[in-house]
Design a protein around this motif. Structure first.
Motif, PDB file in Angstrom:
ATOM      1  N   VAL A  46       1.404  19.532  54.521  1.00 34.95           N
ATOM      2  CA  VAL A  46       0.978  19.960  53.182  1.00 34.95           C
ATOM      3  C   VAL A  46      -0.505  20.315  53.234  1.00 34.95           C
ATOM      4  N   GLY A  47      -0.823  21.553  52.849  1.00 30.91           N
ATOM      5  CA  GLY A  47      -2.210  22.019  52.993  1.00 30.91           C
ATOM      6  C   GLY A  47      -2.550  22.177  54.462  1.00 30.91           C
ATOM      7  N   GLY A  48      -1.583  22.593  55.232  1.00 32.56           N
ATOM      8  CA  GLY A  48      -1.754  22.679  56.691  1.00 32.56           C
ATOM      9  C   GLY A  48      -2.597  23.852  57.146  1.00 32.56           C
ATOM     10  N   GLY A  49      -2.984  24.713  56.223  1.00 30.07           N
ATOM     11  CA  GLY A  49      -3.914  25.795  56.531  1.00 30.07           C
ATOM     12  C   GLY A  49      -3.420  26.688  57.645  1.00 30.07           C
ATOM     13  N   THR A  50      -4.275  26.922  58.619  1.00 31.90           N
ATOM     14  CA  THR A  50      -3.989  27.909  59.666  1.00 31.90           C
ATOM     15  C   THR A  50      -3.210  27.317  60.831  1.00 31.90           C
ATOM     16  N   VAL A  67       3.200  23.967  53.868  1.00 33.32           N
ATOM     17  CA  VAL A  67       3.046  24.370  52.464  1.00 33.32           C
ATOM     18  C   VAL A  67       1.545  24.464  52.194  1.00 33.32           C
ATOM     19  N   ASP A  68       1.100  25.634  51.791  1.00 30.79           N
ATOM     20  CA  ASP A  68      -0.333  25.810  51.531  1.00 30.79           C
ATOM     21  C   ASP A  68      -0.506  26.782  50.375  1.00 30.79           C
ATOM     22  N   ALA A  69      -1.589  26.571  49.636  1.00 27.57           N
ATOM     23  CA  ALA A  69      -1.846  27.426  48.476  1.00 27.57           C
ATOM     24  C   ALA A  69      -2.409  28.779  48.874  1.00 27.57           C
ATOM     25  N   SER A  70      -2.946  28.894  50.072  1.00 28.98           N
ATOM     26  CA  SER A  70      -3.684  30.098  50.451  1.00 28.98           C
ATOM     27  C   SER A  70      -2.825  31.070  51.256  1.00 28.98           C
ATOM     28  N   PRO A  71      -2.558  32.291  50.719  1.00 21.67           N
ATOM     29  CA  PRO A  71      -1.807  33.290  51.496  1.00 21.67           C
ATOM     30  C   PRO A  71      -2.543  33.682  52.767  1.00 21.67           C
ATOM     31  N   GLN A  94       4.203  29.395  50.686  1.00 21.99           N
ATOM     32  CA  GLN A  94       3.068  29.357  49.772  1.00 21.99           C
ATOM     33  C   GLN A  94       3.429  28.495  48.568  1.00 21.99           C
ATOM     34  N   GLY A  95       2.594  27.529  48.294  1.00 18.15           N
ATOM     35  CA  GLY A  95       2.887  26.655  47.171  1.00 18.15           C
ATOM     36  C   GLY A  95       1.763  25.669  46.950  1.00 18.15           C
ATOM     37  N   ASP A  96       1.866  25.018  45.828  1.00 17.04           N
ATOM     38  CA  ASP A  96       0.819  24.097  45.408  1.00 17.04           C
ATOM     39  C   ASP A  96       1.239  22.671  45.723  1.00 17.04           C
ATOM     40  N   GLY A  97       0.353  21.944  46.375  1.00 23.25           N
ATOM     41  CA  GLY A  97       0.638  20.536  46.678  1.00 23.25           C
ATOM     42  C   GLY A  97       0.942  19.735  45.428  1.00 23.25           C
ATOM     43  N   ASP A  98       0.360  20.171  44.307  1.00 24.11           N
ATOM     44  CA  ASP A  98       0.624  19.461  43.054  1.00 24.11           C
ATOM     45  C   ASP A  98       2.072  19.632  42.601  1.00 24.11           C
ATOM     46  N   ALA A  99       2.749  20.674  43.129  1.00 24.75           N
ATOM     47  CA  ALA A  99       4.146  20.920  42.730  1.00 24.75           C
ATOM     48  C   ALA A  99       5.088  20.743  43.908  1.00 24.75           C
ATOM     49  N   CYS A 114      -0.737  15.355  55.615  1.00 27.99           N
ATOM     50  CA  CYS A 114      -1.498  15.795  54.445  1.00 27.99           C
ATOM     51  C   CYS A 114      -2.967  15.527  54.769  1.00 27.99           C
ATOM     52  N   HIS A 115      -3.594  16.515  55.380  1.00 27.91           N
ATOM     53  CA  HIS A 115      -4.941  16.342  55.923  1.00 27.91           C
ATOM     54  C   HIS A 115      -5.952  17.135  55.108  1.00 27.91           C
ATOM     55  N   ALA A 116      -6.940  16.449  54.582  1.00 28.65           N
ATOM     56  CA  ALA A 116      -8.042  17.086  53.857  1.00 28.65           C
ATOM     57  C   ALA A 116      -7.563  17.850  52.636  1.00 28.65           C
ATOM     58  N   VAL A 117      -6.622  17.279  51.923  1.00 24.57           N
ATOM     59  CA  VAL A 117      -6.050  17.927  50.745  1.00 24.57           C
ATOM     60  C   VAL A 117      -6.172  17.044  49.493  1.00 24.57           C
ATOM     61  N   LEU A 118      -5.970  15.747  49.635  1.00 20.80           N
ATOM     62  CA  LEU A 118      -5.947  14.885  48.444  1.00 20.80           C
ATOM     63  C   LEU A 118      -7.289  14.879  47.715  1.00 20.80           C
ATOM     64  N   GLU A 119      -8.357  15.283  48.401  1.00 23.91           N
ATOM     65  CA  GLU A 119      -9.661  15.318  47.749  1.00 23.91           C
ATOM     66  C   GLU A 119      -9.865  16.572  46.910  1.00 23.91           C
ATOM     67  N   VAL A 120      -8.934  17.543  47.020  1.00 24.92           N
ATOM     68  CA  VAL A 120      -9.111  18.792  46.260  1.00 24.92           C
ATOM     69  C   VAL A 120      -8.012  19.052  45.230  1.00 24.92           C
ATOM     70  N   VAL A 121      -6.888  18.351  45.304  1.00 23.84           N
ATOM     71  CA  VAL A 121      -5.812  18.629  44.339  1.00 23.84           C
ATOM     72  C   VAL A 121      -6.180  18.095  42.950  1.00 23.84           C
ATOM     73  N   ASP A 122      -5.444  18.578  41.935  1.00 24.84           N
ATOM     74  CA  ASP A 122      -5.734  18.134  40.570  1.00 24.84           C
ATOM     75  C   ASP A 122      -5.587  16.628  40.451  1.00 24.84           C
TER      76      ASP A 122
HETATM   77  C1  LIG Z   1      -9.815  21.700  54.140  1.00 21.89           C
HETATM   78  S1  LIG Z   1      -8.375  22.636  54.446  1.00 21.89           S
HETATM   79  C2  LIG Z   1      -7.482  21.564  55.518  1.00 21.89           C
HETATM   80  C3  LIG Z   1      -6.541  22.293  56.406  1.00 21.89           C
HETATM   81  C4  LIG Z   1      -5.791  21.396  57.395  1.00 21.89           C
HETATM   82  N1  LIG Z   1      -4.927  20.444  56.698  1.00 21.89           N
HETATM   83  C5  LIG Z   1      -6.762  20.687  58.297  1.00 21.89           C
HETATM   84  O1  LIG Z   1      -6.942  19.476  58.167  1.00 21.89           O
HETATM   85  O2  LIG Z   1      -7.375  21.358  59.138  1.00 21.89           O
HETATM   86  C6  LIG Z   1      -7.509  22.416  52.927  1.00 21.89           C
HETATM   87  C7  LIG Z   1      -6.252  23.251  52.889  1.00 21.89           C
HETATM   88  O3  LIG Z   1      -5.533  22.845  51.742  1.00 21.89           O
HETATM   89  C8  LIG Z   1      -5.119  23.991  51.050  1.00 21.89           C
HETATM   90  N2  LIG Z   1      -5.032  23.603  49.638  1.00 21.89           N
HETATM   91  C9  LIG Z   1      -6.029  23.341  48.797  1.00 21.89           C
HETATM   92  N3  LIG Z   1      -5.563  22.968  47.603  1.00 21.89           N
HETATM   93  C10 LIG Z   1      -4.204  23.002  47.713  1.00 21.89           C
HETATM   94  C11 LIG Z   1      -3.154  22.736  46.829  1.00 21.89           C
HETATM   95  N4  LIG Z   1      -3.381  22.361  45.572  1.00 21.89           N
HETATM   96  N5  LIG Z   1      -1.893  22.871  47.284  1.00 21.89           N
HETATM   97  C12 LIG Z   1      -1.638  23.268  48.563  1.00 21.89           C
HETATM   98  N6  LIG Z   1      -2.605  23.520  49.436  1.00 21.89           N
HETATM   99  C13 LIG Z   1      -3.871  23.400  49.026  1.00 21.89           C
HETATM  100  C14 LIG Z   1      -6.164  25.054  51.331  1.00 21.89           C
HETATM  101  O4  LIG Z   1      -5.641  26.358  51.159  1.00 21.89           O
HETATM  102  C15 LIG Z   1      -6.517  24.739  52.773  1.00 21.89           C
HETATM  103  O5  LIG Z   1      -5.683  25.442  53.667  1.00 21.89           O
END
Ligand SMILES: C[S@@+](CC[C@H](N)C(=O)[O-])C[C@H]1O[C@@H](n2cnc3c(N)ncnc32)[C@H](O)[C@@H]1O
Length: 254
Positions: A46-50, A67-71, A94-99, A114-122
């Protein structure tokens, strides 16, 4: 790409890149993969980015859904998976971690990242609940979050005492509306968040205890020694607690 991302040290021809950002997490994941050695695992990132974790996991023979929000991130992920020769093992959604609950079948996953995502979700509570719900009984969760203590120390050492004070005082560990992160965690709060979703926390490690504090010449010039020292300090208090990130490994009870 940051300096720490660039100075990669590979673990061998088939291994994932090991850096101060990734070595401790891979050590923990390796133990779980070894424990399930014969199995092709279903992995959700989740939020796995690239695909920094997804592609090596696919190369190791597992099936990974990101699953990541960024196309843009997902396009880069698909290119990376194709270049690595594992496009059929990596699914980009493509999708939102919140959903998340609406995107992933319940109890269908062996390992969730779920790496580096919980600090940015709603709101991290429903996201963690969805992570737990996606796991099969006995499945494992690898969760990486930003640490509050490191942020307070870092801001203070750079002379921003007002920001450090705000970060230390704020209930969520954010410095306010201009902060790039909505929240930061200490180990107890992060573990409590996972426990609330019914996950049993098995291990907590610090990631980047030292890496962000060192002069570039030291970090780049002694990379192998730095990775080893990060591994040594990762599980030990007080070093674990002042790491830039906290890694929690948890399991849905069988
Ligand atoms: C800091 S990057 C971390 C990427 C990867 N998990 C890592 O640790 O290298 C955060 C990722 O979370 C995605 N992201 C941010 N908010 C999100 C959300 N609400 N739902 C899904 N993905 C989200 C971003 O598009 C980005 O790819």
């Amino acid at each position: 790409m940051t300096r720490l991302d660039r100075v990669e040290q590979t673990s061998g021809p088939a291994g994932p890149p090991l850096t101060p950002r990734t070595a401790v997490v891979w050590s923990v994941l390796r133990a779980e993969l070894d424990r399930r050695a014969a199995a092709e695992l279903t992995v959700l990132d989740v939020g796995g980015g690239t695909g920094g974790f997804a592609v090596p996991l696919a190369l190791a023979g597992h099936r990974v859904t990101v699953v990541d929000a960024s196309p843009d991130a997902l396009a880069a992920l698909s290119r990376r998976a194709a270049e690595a020769g594992v496009p059929e093992r990596v699914r980009a959604v493509q999708g939102d971690g919140d959903a998340l609950a609406g995107l992933v079948e319940p109890a269908s996953v062996d390992l969730v990242l779920c790496h580096a995502v919980l600090e940015v979700v709603d709101d991290p509570v429903p996201v963690v609940s969805a992570l737990a719900g996606a796991l099969r009984p006995g499945g494992a969760a690898s969760v990486l979050v930003a640490g509050r203590a490191a942020a307070v120390l870092g801001r203070a050492m750079n002379g921003h005492l007002d920001v450090a004070a705000a970060l230390a005082a704020d209930a969520a560990g954010s410095a306010g509306p201009r902060d790039t992160l909505r929240r930061r965690f200490d180990a107890e709060a992060a573990a409590a968040l996972l426990a609330t979703a019914g996950l049993a926390v098995e291990e907590v490690h610090g990631v980047r205890v030292l890496a962000d504090l060192l002069p570039a010449a030291v970090a780049d010039g002694q990379l192998g020694a730095l990775v080893e020292l990060e591994r040594t300090l990762a599980a030990r208090s007080p070093w674990r607690d002042v790491a830039a990130q906290l890694h929690l490994f948890a399991r849905r009870p069988a």
